[in-house]
Design a protein around this motif. Structure first.
Motif, PDB file in Angstrom:
ATOM      1  N   PRO A 560      35.167  33.855  47.074  1.00 27.29           N
ATOM      2  CA  PRO A 560      35.353  35.105  46.325  1.00 27.29           C
ATOM      3  C   PRO A 560      36.768  35.642  46.490  1.00 27.29           C
ATOM      4  N   GLU A 563      35.330  41.471  45.501  1.00 23.55           N
ATOM      5  CA  GLU A 563      33.952  41.706  45.921  1.00 23.55           C
ATOM      6  C   GLU A 563      33.542  43.127  45.568  1.00 23.55           C
ATOM      7  N   SER A 571      30.498  39.269  43.658  1.00 22.75           N
ATOM      8  CA  SER A 571      31.899  39.018  43.305  1.00 22.75           C
ATOM      9  C   SER A 571      32.047  38.830  41.806  1.00 22.75           C
TER      10      SER A 571
END
Length: 699
Positions: A560, A563, A571
């Protein structure tokens, strides 16, 4: 008012129904949750006989009586949608509407077992929910007492948990002393937070943000009937000596109408706290926005709830001064405003006049912005309405306009929205025919709902670069089997501030973008099935950065880059090195915000540059495990176990019980190999490293 919670309806919080008498579905005109329409008519008629001079309403009584009411617990509904909750009522409502009980995110909602009553043994998720709004700061602000509470509450290792030991609730105080750090809702020290938790430092900021926004926007839409939040007295102040002063009332006078009690605790009078009481930030916010007059800096007059805060150099900043008078007499106002950027004043003014009783007035403010570099600015407001002083400030940023991008991209984009965005940014676009190419391939918004022209997996594995743009959340759930965030996210946070995609951007740039998302329906039709979900109704798409953030895959190579949402577990932007190539998955609603939102343009340009040019990191062909690595097995990773290092470059996982040939390991690393050492219990480690125990205080 009368008959608390007797005539509620499962749809009485639906924003389409507020202040309307005609919304009960056909076939349900007589049926109610706890009562019946004929009985309610009889109750109202009897009350009117006793006092025909006053309106009659019921506590959470839908529209029984002269106007409807509801227990309104919107909980974790996104703040922007909460701010606009009364928009249909303001436009089409035919009667007043009262939120009798009003919930900011209610204390019970922070539990794993969400419901209408506390569940003592339910796990607390305060920090995880706060992270939705506060991001990583929610975890950094978590107190040591909070961590101790979570450790001891669910484990009896310290002999501290009476629930685990079966101790009756009446005796809990013996184990969780009043005023101590470990206590419950039923044995509660003052101003220690809700549900008996020691609060993280972010809780007050979170609740104050919701109070400030909701009260100002609802009042500006015409509501003068906001009740105090359900848990406000417990979170609003602290008072000395752990005592709540009792206030005695005059003796009862026979024949006098209205309710009477002999005494009430001082804490019930939240608007007039005791002189020695300490107001929390939550109470400070309430006092700022709940006075009879109000002045604040809102969005443009046509969209006063908009939170746009990023502007291009040369663009006009458009805001409004929202002025309200809920006093019983007209009120004179005299206020001054100013707009500064990087300390330079770009505009100012003074507004004077009179507000009629019950009047709300929006006065437009427009100032041309000027900054050759990215700079912070602020709108400030100060002055009086009547005898009350009001101040407010709104922070914003100015972005320099970037040069036009260039380059050729291959695109599969049957819907066409991504192509339009790319051309706006300056790229040349050609259709991707499914064959291998050195160019970046962009899979357009909503394109995966159609057949692809080529094998995407094989293309990436062979060294291709792919950027997938936002796809419909329902398709992502159904076709890919991935969990998608229930709510549209107005706030996302960087995982690594140094990643090239977010260069020059911080978390302030990644919330409440200027515009409206269009990937999902803004006002989907509601039904009685909605009561089965804890998420409530959806109400608008303004300012949404992502309509479908994906839960971070637990067992995969996806990384990710941004987030958001509960526990930051979702994400809207991830990357994956697969084979010799790389894929990026972008669930941001960029097409809806380019070119109006500077942060969206900046991020889109940097994302495309990174996807097209960043060095590829082919997946390692050989992974060897030395020793017994149960961790890998628990993660679903099956790797060959060996007693010796690989000859070629690769990855070596060194378990705690591995016997390592250190000269060979050094030689392997010098050739470009990589090593991952799993947790060890002893002091001695390979490569001359010595380990020591720590209590974690330095983290």
């Amino acid at each position: 008012g009368s008959s608390g919670n007797f005539f509620m309806h499962e749809q009485d919080q639906d924003p389409r129904h507020l202040g309307r008498q005609d919304w009960i579905p056909a076939g349900e005109q007589e049926a109610w949750q706890f009562g019946s329409r004929p009985e309610s008519r009889q109750i109202v008629a009897r009350m009117k006989e006793e006092d025909p001079t006053r309106p009659v309403f019921m506590h959470a009584g839908t529209h029984v009586g002269d106007f409807p009411t509801a227990n309104c617990y919107l909980n974790f509904l996104p703040l922007q949608e909460r701010d606009e909750w009364l928009s249909a009522w303001a436009a089409n409502g035919t009667t007043p509407w009262l939120a009798v009980e009003f919930g900011l995110p209610l204390e019970f909602s922070f539990l794993r077992a969400r419901g209408s009553a506390p569940v003592p043994t339910s796990e607390r998720f305060f920090t995880e929910y706060l992270a939705t709004t506060l991001g990583p700061a929610a975890f950094l602000g978590e107190s040591e007492d909070t961590r101790r509470f979570h450790r001891d509450y669910y484990h009896d290792d310290a002999n501290a948990n009476p629930i685990a030991r079966g101790i009756p609730a009446a005796n809990w105080a013996e184990y969780w002393p009043k005023g101590g750090w470990l206590h419950t809702h039923w044995v509660q020290a003052p101003y220690q937070g809700t549900m008996g938790l020691i609060k993280s430092s972010g809780y007050d900021a979170f609740q104050a943000l919701y109070i400030r926004n909701t009260w100002r926007s609802w009042r500006t839409q015409g509501s003068t009937s906001l009740s105090i939040p359900w848990t406000f007295p417990r979170s609003g102040w602290s008072y000395p000596g752990d005592t709540d002063t009792k206030i005695a009332f005059p003796p009862f006078q026979p024949g006098r109408r209205g309710a009477w009690v002999a005494e009430k605790p001082q804490s019930d009078f939240w608007s007039v706290p005791g002189k020695t009481w300490t107001l929390s930030p939550v109470a400070e916010a309430m006092h700022q926005v709940n006075s009879p007059t109000l002045a604040w800096i809102s969005g443009p007059t046509a969209a006063f709830t908009a939170k746009d805060h990023s502007y291009w150099n040369g663009q006009a900043l458009e805001k409004s001064l929202a002025l309200l008078n809920d006093e019983r007499t007209p009120q004179r106002y005299d206020l001054r405003w100013s707009v500064t950027v990087d300390g330079r004043e770009l505009g100012s003014g003074r507004v004077e006049g009179e507000l009629a009783v019950g009047e709300t007035r929006l006065l437009p403010v427009q100032v041309a912005l000027d900054s050759a570099v990215k700079a912070d600015g602020v709108v400030e407001l100060a002055g009086v309405i009547g005898a009350r002083r009001h101040t407010d400030r709104f922070a914003f940023r100015v972005f320099p306009r970037p040069p036009t991008a260039s380059g050729k991209l291959r695109v599969f984009d049957p819907v066409g929205k991504t192509t339009a965005m790319l051309k706006t940014l300056g790229f040349t676009v050609e259709a991707w025919d499914g064959r291998a190419t050195d160019s970046l391939v962009v899979i357009g918004r909503e394109a995966l709902t159609r057949p692809l022209p080529g094998d995407l997996r094989a293309f990436v594995a062979g060294g291709g670069r792919v950027l997938v743009m936002a796809q419909p959340p329902e398709w992502t759930r159904g076709a890919l089997g991935l969990r998608v965030a229930q709510h549209m996210s107005r706030r996302v946070f960087r995982v690594s501030p140094t990643h090239p995609v977010v260069a020059g951007l911080d978390d302030e740039d990644l919330h409440d973008w200027a515009g409206v998302s269009t990937l999902v329906e803004a006002y989907p039709a509601s039904s009685t099935a909605d009561k089965a979900t804890p998420h409530g109704w959806k109400w608008g798409n303004r300012g949404g950065l992502t309509s479908g953030a994906i839960e971070k895959p637990h067992l995969s190579g996806w990384r990710p880059l941004l987030e958001c949402e509960f526990d930051l577990a979702y994400s809207p932007l991830l990357e994956l090195d697969h084979g010799k190539g790389r894929m990026l998955w972008c669930a941001l609603d960029l097409e809806d915000y380019v070119p109006a939102e500077p942060a969206a343009v900046t991020l889109a340009r940097q994302l495309l540059a990174y996807a097209a040019q960043a060095p590829l990191r082919p997946r390692l062909a050989e992974v060897t495990v030395l020793g017994t690595a149960a961790l890998l097995t628990s993660l679903g990773l099956a790797q060959p176990v060996s007693a010796k290092l690989p000859a070629a470059d690769g990855l070596v996982v060194v378990a705690s019980d591995a016997v390592v040939d250190e000269p060979a390991l050094r030689s392997f690393l010098e050739r470009g190999g990589r090593a991952l050492f799993l947790a060890r219990s002893g002091a001695k480690a390979p490569l001359g490293v010595t380990l020591s125990e720590t209590d974690g205080a330095g983290r």
